[in-house]
Design an enzyme around this catalytic site. Structure first.
Site, mmCIF file in Angstrom:
data_model
loop_
_atom_site.group_PDB
_atom_site.id
_atom_site.type_symbol
_atom_site.label_atom_id
_atom_site.label_comp_id
_atom_site.label_asym_id
_atom_site.label_seq_id
_atom_site.Cartn_x
_atom_site.Cartn_y
_atom_site.Cartn_z
ATOM 1 N NE ARG A 142 -4.200 -1.528 0.077
ATOM 2 C CZ ARG A 142 -4.325 -2.552 -0.767
ATOM 3 N NH1 ARG A 142 -3.364 -2.823 -1.633
ATOM 4 N NH2 ARG A 142 -5.412 -3.302 -0.750
ATOM 5 C CG HIS A 149 -3.163 -1.073 -6.859
ATOM 6 N ND1 HIS A 149 -3.526 -0.391 -5.725
ATOM 7 C CD2 HIS A 149 -3.192 -2.385 -6.523
ATOM 8 C CE1 HIS A 149 -3.799 -1.256 -4.753
ATOM 9 N NE2 HIS A 149 -3.599 -2.486 -5.222
HETATM 10 P P1 NDP Z 1 -1.771 -11.438 5.223
HETATM 11 O O1 NDP Z 1 -2.754 -10.895 6.192
HETATM 12 O O2 NDP Z 1 -1.905 -12.850 4.792
HETATM 13 O O3 NDP Z 1 -0.286 -11.248 5.791
HETATM 14 C C1 NDP Z 1 0.142 -10.113 6.456
HETATM 15 C C2 NDP Z 1 1.562 -10.337 6.972
HETATM 16 O O4 NDP Z 1 2.054 -9.095 7.500
HETATM 17 C C3 NDP Z 1 1.642 -11.362 8.093
HETATM 18 O O5 NDP Z 1 2.795 -12.143 7.964
HETATM 19 C C4 NDP Z 1 1.717 -10.485 9.345
HETATM 20 O O6 NDP Z 1 2.428 -11.065 10.433
HETATM 21 C C5 NDP Z 1 2.522 -9.323 8.822
HETATM 22 N N1 NDP Z 1 2.300 -8.111 9.644
HETATM 23 C C6 NDP Z 1 1.138 -7.478 9.874
HETATM 24 N N2 NDP Z 1 1.331 -6.426 10.688
HETATM 25 C C7 NDP Z 1 2.654 -6.411 10.985
HETATM 26 C C8 NDP Z 1 3.469 -5.588 11.787
HETATM 27 N N3 NDP Z 1 2.966 -4.548 12.467
HETATM 28 N N4 NDP Z 1 4.781 -5.871 11.886
HETATM 29 C C9 NDP Z 1 5.303 -6.932 11.214
HETATM 30 N N5 NDP Z 1 4.586 -7.773 10.424
HETATM 31 C C10 NDP Z 1 3.274 -7.496 10.320
HETATM 32 O O7 NDP Z 1 -1.817 -10.450 3.946
HETATM 33 P P2 NDP Z 1 -1.547 -10.807 2.414
HETATM 34 O O8 NDP Z 1 -0.201 -11.439 2.312
HETATM 35 O O9 NDP Z 1 -2.697 -11.521 1.813
HETATM 36 O O10 NDP Z 1 -1.537 -9.347 1.773
HETATM 37 C C11 NDP Z 1 -0.643 -8.349 2.216
HETATM 38 C C12 NDP Z 1 -1.028 -7.012 1.618
HETATM 39 O O11 NDP Z 1 -0.709 -6.988 0.228
HETATM 40 C C13 NDP Z 1 -2.532 -6.687 1.634
HETATM 41 O O12 NDP Z 1 -2.940 -6.226 2.890
HETATM 42 C C14 NDP Z 1 -2.624 -5.621 0.572
HETATM 43 O O13 NDP Z 1 -2.420 -4.359 1.163
HETATM 44 C C15 NDP Z 1 -1.459 -5.933 -0.350
HETATM 45 N N6 NDP Z 1 -1.918 -6.350 -1.678
HETATM 46 C C16 NDP Z 1 -1.483 -5.646 -2.773
HETATM 47 C C17 NDP Z 1 -1.887 -6.011 -4.045
HETATM 48 C C18 NDP Z 1 -1.371 -5.301 -5.242
HETATM 49 O O14 NDP Z 1 -1.785 -5.599 -6.362
HETATM 50 N N7 NDP Z 1 -0.453 -4.376 -5.113
HETATM 51 C C19 NDP Z 1 -2.803 -7.153 -4.254
HETATM 52 C C20 NDP Z 1 -3.177 -7.816 -3.035
HETATM 53 C C21 NDP Z 1 -2.746 -7.425 -1.806
HETATM 54 P P3 NDP Z 1 1.870 -12.406 11.182
HETATM 55 O O15 NDP Z 1 2.100 -13.514 10.153
HETATM 56 O O16 NDP Z 1 2.747 -12.541 12.345
HETATM 57 O O17 NDP Z 1 0.429 -12.168 11.454
#
Ligand code: NDP
Length: 311
Positions: free
Chosen positions: A226, A274
């Site tokens: 994002r 995007h």
């Molecule tokens: P998930 O919810 O599956 O994974 C999120 C990961 O981020 C987890 O490993 C989580 O840790 C980690 N995380 C969250 N908060 C923190 C923090 N404060 N500090 C450290 N690590 C953190 O999300 P997805 O992988 O499915 O998607 C990730 C993002 O990708 C989406 O939210 C979206 O914004 C973006 N996206 C972008 C797209 C594009 O086309 N550009 C398309 C689709 C998504 P833990 O495992 O410990 O919970």
């Protein structure tokens, strides 16, 4: 079951989603407008950037199913019913697309793809020094659906991959670190950073001047998550000062990226609109439909968002 498709999409795209959802949910009633029928009868909302307030006043609502993976926009809508389960899109097809984009960006940074393009513009015949993939450290921030798939793909391609998440993780062949205390060390030890974090209060503005300064000189930033994760003015300053070598940006604070924005013409920025991993209608409609069937049959719902954590 009465299902509302609430989506701010161009009419032709909305129509394609409606057709795909109707095909995936035979026998259910799909509304494209809540005023088409009695709003009190709506059980499920399938949403893609619904206008604020679109889900207020639906007393029978039992599931909000997002067609997008990121849900920060939905969570920012104060009228989103607090007690209704919210599920986000998790699609292996999207994870694979994200891994392809990340691999392309990392290869471009590692093998000089972006630098050679700059040299071509100056008709300059000068090869970038060739390094082995295992000499290049790549940090993948976020090890969820997308991040873990990306980390594995990069490791399979020979890169030295360090992953970073909120809680502890174990992924074969990948050094896993977690928690804010470990972040500076992760940034300092890797020449490329791929951001795949969700946008939450804890991750907004994460890449500010101080954090960008932790990266080794000439490092590459690949932001596929994002735009608001990055303080854009700080990123531009780091690129202009030569502290950062190149940024591959798929996401921006304001989208579409305004025509006059400095990123468009910056020689050290690659802009994508995007498009790193777009929701694939063919697979996503079936995934949304599976959750609707789970609700109907009283089974556990998949991929529910933890509203306190924000992802
Ligand atoms: P998930 O919810 O599956 O994974 C999120 C990961 O981020 C987890 O490993 C989580 O840790 C980690 N995380 C969250 N908060 C923190 C923090 N404060 N500090 C450290 N690590 C953190 O999300 P997805 O992988 O499915 O998607 C990730 C993002 O990708 C989406 O939210 C979206 O914004 C973006 N996206 C972008 C797209 C594009 O086309 N550009 C398309 C689709 C998504 P833990 O495992 O410990 O919970």
């Amino acid at each position: 079951m009465s299902i509302l498709l609430a989506a701010s999409l161009p009419p032709d795209e909305r129509q394609r989603w409606a057709e795909a959802l109707r095909a995936a949910l035979p026998g259910e009633s799909l509304l494209l407008d809540r005023h088409e029928a009695d709003a009190t009868a709506i059980d499920v909302a399938i949403v893609a950037q619904p206008p604020p307030g679109a889900l207020a006043g639906l007393p029978r609502l039992r599931l909000v199913q997002s067609l997008w993976a990121g849900v920060e926009g939905l969570l920012a809508d104060a009228s989103l019913p607090a007690a209704v389960p919210l599920a986000r899109m998790v699609d292996p097809q999207m994870n694979r697309a994200m891994a392809e984009t990340a691999l392309w960006a990392v290869l471009g940074l590692h093998r000089g793809g972006f630098e050679h393009a700059r040299r071509q513009a100056r008709a300059e015949w000068a090869p970038v020094a060739q390094e082995r993939a295992d000499e290049v450290g790549v940090a993948v921030l976020g090890l969820g659906q997308m991040g873990a798939t990306v980390a594995r793909r990069l490791a399979d391609n020979g890169y030295r991959v360090t992953g970073w998440s909120l809680g502890p993780k174990a992924l074969e062949g990948i050094e896993c670190r977690h928690g804010l205390d470990a972040l500076d060390a992760v940034l300092g030890a890797n020449r490329v950073v791929v951001n795949l974090l969700p946008l939450t209060p804890a991750t907004r503005g994460l890449f500010d001047a101080r954090r960008l300064a932790q990266l080794p000189r000439g490092a590459g930033l690949v932001n596929l998550a994002r735009g608001a994760h990055v303080v854009e003015a700080d990123l531009l300053a780091a690129l202009d000062a030569g502290a950062l070598g190149h940024a591959v940006l798929d996401v921006f604070a304001v989208e579409p990226l305004p025509a006059g924005h400095a990123f468009w013409r910056h020689p050290r920025v690659t802009v994508w609109p995007h498009a790193a991993a777009q929701t694939d209608l063919r697979s996503a409609a079936a995934i949304a439909a599976a959750n609707v069937r789970a609700l109907r049959e009283g089974r556990a719902l998949a991929h529910l968002v933890d509203r306190v954590r924000g992802y």
